[in-house]
Write an enzyme that holds these catalytic residues in place. Structure first.
Site, mmCIF file in Angstrom:
data_model
loop_
_atom_site.group_PDB
_atom_site.id
_atom_site.type_symbol
_atom_site.label_atom_id
_atom_site.label_comp_id
_atom_site.label_asym_id
_atom_site.label_seq_id
_atom_site.Cartn_x
_atom_site.Cartn_y
_atom_site.Cartn_z
ATOM 1 N N HIS A 106 0.940 -1.084 -0.105
ATOM 2 C CA HIS A 106 0.063 -0.194 -0.037
ATOM 3 C C HIS A 106 0.792 1.364 -0.115
ATOM 4 O O HIS A 106 2.132 1.384 -0.420
ATOM 5 C CB HIS A 106 -1.074 -0.128 1.173
ATOM 6 C CG HIS A 106 -0.249 -0.045 2.492
ATOM 7 N ND1 HIS A 106 -0.479 1.104 3.520
ATOM 8 C CD2 HIS A 106 0.369 -0.923 3.205
ATOM 9 C CE1 HIS A 106 0.319 0.948 4.534
ATOM 10 N NE2 HIS A 106 0.773 -0.507 4.614
ATOM 11 N N ALA A 107 0.348 2.409 0.476
ATOM 12 C CA ALA A 107 0.918 3.758 -0.002
ATOM 13 C C ALA A 107 2.238 3.694 0.953
ATOM 14 O O ALA A 107 3.325 4.097 0.409
ATOM 15 C CB ALA A 107 0.186 4.892 0.542
#
Lengths: 158, 89
Positions: free
Chosen positions: B17-18
């Site tokens: 994810h980010a």
């Protein structure tokens, strides 16, 4: 998954006014509240988790884009809003550029899959410079939603 | 020029994810090697957070890192440690 699955047309703003990170996050959360996606009583709670996430590392991913996101029990399903800042906001991006396009996501606690898929989808659309420029210069919210819906259709066809 | 390729299974429960994507780019930026990341048929630049996010690489999915340059071995080693970390980032 389509962007329009988690982006409500009522939660879009073509001209954000804020010029600092906390202010722009508050303005974006207000979009969610006004669209009825998050209960008004949870406003501060949602702002706090988003700011706590920013403390761990900025969600500005470069090229003028920021994707503030967090999990919070105030969200019953994945909800998002989209705001454009014409003049840009310093969001501590790794590439040092100001952020203009803000895609904010709030996911329920204990959900990893949809969150990641949404980030992937947003990145896929915003990878295209033409789309980024079109969103930045969009004159109103209807234009923004039209761009998003067209991209949803285009990407679904690939 | 050294070119190394390595297949890695993502062990971060949240997937790529980010935050891990940002950390991935930070590691790559500290090195000279050219790094690409591939999942399935799709290959992205290891210096682009946005590119990495488009892969939507979930927990237990397999990705291939390719590094080419003088410090290829070192960069792959650091990236592998990041992707195999089981504690959520």
């Amino acid at each position: 998954m389509k962007i329009s699955d988690f982006l409500d047309k009522k939660a879009v703003c073509a001209d954000l006014k804020s010029d600092t990170k906390p202010a722009v996050i508050t303005e974006l959360v207000e979009l969610l509240l006004n669209a009825g996606l998050i209960d008004k009583k949870n406003k501060n709670k949602v702002i706090d988790v988003l700011m706590a996430r920013e403390e761990l590392g900025s969600t500005a991913i470069g090229q003028g884009i920021a994707i503030p996101h967090a999990k919070c029990d105030a969200a019953k399903e994945l909800v998002g809003c989209l705001g454009i800042s014409k003049k840009g906001v310093n969001f501590d991006s790794l590439d040092g550029e100001l952020a203009h396009i803000f895609f904010l996501l709030v996911a329920p606690v204990d959900s990893a899959g949809p969150h990641l898929k949404a980030l992937a989808k947003i990145s896929r659309i915003l990878k295209d410079k033409f789309i980024r420029d079109s969103l930045k210069t969009a004159k109103d919210e209807t234009t923004i939603m039209k761009i998003i819906e067209q991209e949803d259709i285009r990407l679904a066809a690939i | 020029m050294v070119k190394i390729q390595k297949e890695i299974i993502i062990r971060n429960p949240q997937g790529l994810h980010a935050r891990p994507s940002a950390m991935f780019v930070q590691i790559v930026s500290k090195h000279e090697s050219i790094v690409t990341l591939r999942k399935g048929d799709e290959e992205v630049n290891g210096r682009s957070i946005m590119g990495i996010l488009t892969l939507g690489a979930q927990f237990n999915s397999s990705v291939v890192i390719t590094a080419e340059g003088v410090d290829a071995e070192k960069v792959i080693c650091e990236l592998e440690a990041l992707l195999k970390k089981e504690t959520p980032e």
